[in-house]
Design an enzyme around this catalytic site. Structure first.
Site, PDB file in Angstrom:
ATOM      1  N   ASP A   1       0.492  -1.516   0.269  1.00  0.00           N
ATOM      2  CA  ASP A   1      -0.244  -0.097  -0.287  1.00  0.00           C
ATOM      3  C   ASP A   1       0.692   1.391   0.034  1.00  0.00           C
ATOM      4  O   ASP A   1       1.525   1.509   0.588  1.00  0.00           O
ATOM      5  CB  ASP A   1      -0.962   0.494   1.279  1.00  0.00           C
ATOM      6  CG  ASP A   1      -1.964   0.910   1.043  1.00  0.00           C
ATOM      7  OD1 ASP A   1      -1.722   2.228   1.007  1.00  0.00           O
ATOM      8  OD2 ASP A   1      -3.116   0.548   1.062  1.00  0.00           O
TER       9      ASP A   1
ATOM     10  N   HIS B   1      -8.720  -2.172   7.831  1.00  0.00           N
ATOM     11  CA  HIS B   1      -8.532  -0.847   7.611  1.00  0.00           C
ATOM     12  C   HIS B   1      -9.239  -1.389   5.750  1.00  0.00           C
ATOM     13  O   HIS B   1     -10.031  -2.100   5.181  1.00  0.00           O
ATOM     14  CB  HIS B   1      -6.936  -0.954   7.431  1.00  0.00           C
ATOM     15  CG  HIS B   1      -6.968   0.229   6.908  1.00  0.00           C
ATOM     16  ND1 HIS B   1      -6.040   1.052   5.954  1.00  0.00           N
ATOM     17  CD2 HIS B   1      -6.657   0.881   8.293  1.00  0.00           C
ATOM     18  CE1 HIS B   1      -6.004   2.492   6.506  1.00  0.00           C
ATOM     19  NE2 HIS B   1      -6.009   2.509   7.865  1.00  0.00           N
TER      20      HIS B   1
ATOM     21  N   ASP C   1      -1.938   0.281  -4.141  1.00  0.00           N
ATOM     22  CA  ASP C   1      -2.797   1.211  -5.215  1.00  0.00           C
ATOM     23  C   ASP C   1      -2.369   2.679  -5.286  1.00  0.00           C
ATOM     24  O   ASP C   1      -3.609   3.414  -6.624  1.00  0.00           O
ATOM     25  CB  ASP C   1      -4.059   0.948  -4.050  1.00  0.00           C
ATOM     26  CG  ASP C   1      -3.266   1.901  -2.111  1.00  0.00           C
ATOM     27  OD1 ASP C   1      -1.733   1.331  -2.397  1.00  0.00           O
ATOM     28  OD2 ASP C   1      -3.939   1.494  -1.695  1.00  0.00           O
ATOM     29  N   HIS C   2      -1.498   2.612  -4.931  1.00  0.00           N
ATOM     30  CA  HIS C   2      -1.159   4.586  -5.574  1.00  0.00           C
ATOM     31  C   HIS C   2       0.878   4.635  -4.752  1.00  0.00           C
ATOM     32  O   HIS C   2       0.475   3.994  -4.020  1.00  0.00           O
ATOM     33  CB  HIS C   2      -2.343   5.196  -4.269  1.00  0.00           C
ATOM     34  CG  HIS C   2      -2.451   5.163  -2.991  1.00  0.00           C
ATOM     35  ND1 HIS C   2      -1.299   5.352  -2.081  1.00  0.00           N
ATOM     36  CD2 HIS C   2      -3.170   4.540  -2.978  1.00  0.00           C
ATOM     37  CE1 HIS C   2      -2.108   5.162  -1.137  1.00  0.00           C
ATOM     38  NE2 HIS C   2      -3.040   4.661  -1.160  1.00  0.00           N
TER      39      HIS C   2
ATOM     40  N   SER D   1      -6.981   4.542  -0.233  1.00  0.00           N
ATOM     41  CA  SER D   1      -6.947   2.896  -0.213  1.00  0.00           C
ATOM     42  C   SER D   1      -7.952   2.337  -0.638  1.00  0.00           C
ATOM     43  O   SER D   1      -8.608   1.815  -1.812  1.00  0.00           O
ATOM     44  CB  SER D   1      -6.220   2.697   0.891  1.00  0.00           C
ATOM     45  OG  SER D   1      -4.962   3.523   0.622  1.00  0.00           O
TER      46      SER D   1
ATOM     47  N   ASP E   1       2.755   2.305   3.402  1.00  0.00           N
ATOM     48  CA  ASP E   1       1.386   3.268   3.605  1.00  0.00           C
ATOM     49  C   ASP E   1       1.755   4.722   4.471  1.00  0.00           C
ATOM     50  O   ASP E   1       2.289   5.833   4.389  1.00  0.00           O
ATOM     51  CB  ASP E   1       0.214   3.550   3.413  1.00  0.00           C
ATOM     52  CG  ASP E   1      -0.690   4.352   2.604  1.00  0.00           C
ATOM     53  OD1 ASP E   1      -0.122   5.465   1.198  1.00  0.00           O
ATOM     54  OD2 ASP E   1      -1.727   4.214   3.397  1.00  0.00           O
TER      55      ASP E   1
ATOM     56  N   HIS F   1      -0.862  10.716  -0.747  1.00  0.00           N
ATOM     57  CA  HIS F   1      -0.390  10.406  -1.801  1.00  0.00           C
ATOM     58  C   HIS F   1      -0.718  10.636  -3.432  1.00  0.00           C
ATOM     59  O   HIS F   1      -0.670  12.194  -3.432  1.00  0.00           O
ATOM     60  CB  HIS F   1      -2.702   9.498  -2.121  1.00  0.00           C
ATOM     61  CG  HIS F   1      -2.865   8.650  -1.040  1.00  0.00           C
ATOM     62  ND1 HIS F   1      -4.043   8.209  -0.829  1.00  0.00           N
ATOM     63  CD2 HIS F   1      -1.910   8.397   0.200  1.00  0.00           C
ATOM     64  CE1 HIS F   1      -4.061   7.516   0.683  1.00  0.00           C
ATOM     65  NE2 HIS F   1      -2.374   7.361   1.251  1.00  0.00           N
TER      66      HIS F   1
ATOM     67  N   HIS G   1       3.593   8.235   4.935  1.00  0.00           N
ATOM     68  CA  HIS G   1       3.069   9.056   5.012  1.00  0.00           C
ATOM     69  C   HIS G   1       3.268  10.590   5.734  1.00  0.00           C
ATOM     70  O   HIS G   1       3.276  11.909   6.765  1.00  0.00           O
ATOM     71  CB  HIS G   1       1.328   9.110   5.357  1.00  0.00           C
ATOM     72  CG  HIS G   1       0.672   8.841   4.971  1.00  0.00           C
ATOM     73  ND1 HIS G   1      -0.288  10.545   3.829  1.00  0.00           N
ATOM     74  CD2 HIS G   1      -0.819   7.541   4.358  1.00  0.00           C
ATOM     75  CE1 HIS G   1      -1.310   9.934   2.802  1.00  0.00           C
ATOM     76  NE2 HIS G   1      -1.467   7.965   3.522  1.00  0.00           N
TER      77      HIS G   1
ATOM     78  N   GLU H   1      -2.003  -7.591   2.096  1.00  0.00           N
ATOM     79  CA  GLU H   1      -1.371  -6.652   1.968  1.00  0.00           C
ATOM     80  C   GLU H   1      -0.184  -6.222   2.625  1.00  0.00           C
ATOM     81  O   GLU H   1      -0.086  -6.106   4.306  1.00  0.00           O
ATOM     82  CB  GLU H   1      -2.703  -5.605   2.564  1.00  0.00           C
ATOM     83  CG  GLU H   1      -2.108  -4.066   2.266  1.00  0.00           C
ATOM     84  CD  GLU H   1      -3.073  -2.656   2.985  1.00  0.00           C
ATOM     85  OE1 GLU H   1      -3.273  -2.026   3.061  1.00  0.00           O
ATOM     86  OE2 GLU H   1      -3.255  -3.035   3.860  1.00  0.00           O
TER      87      GLU H   1
END
Length: 464
Positions: A47, A148, A324-325, A97, A282, A425, A286, A277
């Site tokens: 992620d 999540h 996902d990104h 997400s 991710d 993101h 962040h 995952e």
């Protein structure tokens, strides 16, 4: 898996034009027509993995252990197929997400924040429900909360990804075969607003509930669905577990959960489908946490190797590896010696700052950073960081004080050579890799929603 063998085991409606380019009107097909190819699907998600994250994790493994990461090895040895994938949601070029996972899970682009719920309020049936109805065993494994957005996008419909207590309740009646991750607070009576003891409810409904690593390792194929929840919140960062024997003994690694899950699911003669995952990648992006980011990416890569080893033996399993990104778009801009500091990191930025109850002195902060990551910042730099301490005006995702972590990361760039484009993101096209039967049909460019029908086609499961 012993965490001391971490590196040694195993061998990435906003605009009308937007909807025209990425929506259902596009006629090209990303995959060649083909009859059933695979009995099993392993769908792996790092992620928030920007391309630079994959690159730097591979560089770190090369310089530390003299070998490539498993993901990049697929490319180098040409045993897997590779593509770019676009990542937009229904209402934004930059997805979250929930919409990202729903694109795969429901086959439609939904608004950010939604889990398989369209803009008009209608539902898209999640893919694991389709696989379950076809007789396959199904499940999700994650290093964050099992409730999540990314695991939920394969499982349920909900207008709000943030209602994790409700998502925990929604899972109950699905009777999915194996669910593993963190998030005990969404099951515990004392933590839930409605005071429902969901763990007891799961047991009463016929589930086996596993709460520790030992309980997970001892799971057997009893035909009972399994809910494994090993801690409150997300699992700890991989890097922080290296110095903590208690965490190593009580909380499983992503690779350990993956191995046990594949062992359990593979008993079904009709096959299985599972999402795995690496969610903390991710979270680290962040907060611009280089140690957290790269070592959790490597932890995810170890889970990839478990999946690839299984698929190589099984010959009937398609492994899909992607994200996902992007997030924060980190990259290496400094020298080799700077980057090599990462080899000796003991702790993440989250450990340095996130676990402090009181404001330290400049000397204490300098000492804490040097212990955790092997370099001594200047007093003036420590003062800049401490000036942000206690400033809660700008909260970031998964961190309480965004300016504090941004300041630390900016200073660390001078020592590690790793820079960041932001703390959020991105709309980047991302890596998509496949291994196993059906992978040869992959074309060079894919939109995220196309993976839904592709997985159903490859396993001959009805799309309805």
């Amino acid at each position: 898996m012993n965490r001391r063998d971490f590196f040694t085991n195993g061998s990435a409606g906003l605009l009308a034009g937007h909807m025209t380019l990425f929506g259902e009107r596009r006629d090209e097909k990303a995959f060649s027509k083909r009859k059933q190819s695979a009995k099993n699907i392993i769908f792996m998600v790092s992620d928030g993995m920007s391309t630079g994250t994959l690159n730097m994790a591979d560089l770190l493994m090369n310089r530390k252990e003299g070998r490539m990461c498993s993901w990049m090895k697929l490319y180098a040895e040409q045993t897997g197929r590779r593509a770019f994938m676009e990542t937009s949601s229904f209402n934004a070029l930059v997805t979250d997400s929930a919409a990202g996972s729903s694109a795969w899970g429901g086959g439609k682009k939904v608004p950010n924040g939604n889990l398989n719920v369209n803009a008009d309020g209608s539902f898209n049936k999640p893919i694991l429900q389709k696989f379950k109805e076809a007789g396959k065993s199904v499940g999700c494994v994650t290093s964050v909360t099992i409730t999540h957005a990314t695991p939920a996008g394969f499982c349920i419909n909900n207008k709000s990804r943030g209602d994790e207590s409700e998502i925990a309740s929604q899972y109950l009646d699905l009777k999915f075969d194996v669910m593993m991750g963190g998030g005990a607070e969404f099951f515990l009576a004392e933590k839930r607003k409605d005071k429902t003891d969901l763990f007891a409810a799961y047991e009463q409904a016929g589930y086996t509930v596993a709460r520790t690593r030992d309980a997970m390792l001892g799971l057997e194929n009893t035909q009972k669905p399994i809910m494994g929840v090993y801690c409150e919140g997300a699992l700890p960062y991989a890097l922080d577990t290296f110095q903590n024997a208690n965490l190593q003994e009580t909380i499983p690694t992503l690779a350990e959960m993956t191995r046990k899950t594949l062992d359990l699911l593979s008993k079904n003669q009709k096959g299985f489908a599972v999402q795995i995952e690496g969610g903390k990648v991710d979270w680290a992006a962040h907060s611009n946490d280089a140690g957290g980011l790269l070592y959790d990416q490597i932890a995810f890569d170890q889970a990839i190797q478990v999946a690839l080893d299984f698929a190589a033996r099984d010959k009937e399993t398609l492994v899909i590896i992607t994200t996902d990104h992007g997030n924060a778009n980190p990259g290496l801009f400094g020298g080799d010696r700077q980057f090599d500091l990462l080899q000796n990191f003991k702790h993440t930025n989250n450990w340095i700052l996130g676990e402090l109850d009181t404001k330290p002195t400049t000397a204490q902060l300098i000492e804490r950073i040097e212990f955790a990551q092997g370099y001594a910042i200047k007093q003036s730099e420590a003062e800049k960081i401490l000036a942000r301490f206690g400033n809660k005006n700008e909260a970031g995702l998964y961190i309480a004080n965004k300016p504090l972590f941004r300041e630390l990361a900016s200073i660390q760039t001078h020592y590690t050579g790793i820079g960041w484009a932001g703390m959020d993101h991105s709309a980047d096209y991302v890596e998509l890799a496949m291994f196993g039967p059906g992978s040869e049909t992959l074309k060079p460019f894919v939109k995220n929603t196309e993976l839904h029908n592709f997985m159903l086609d490859m396993t001959a499961v009805a799309k309805a």
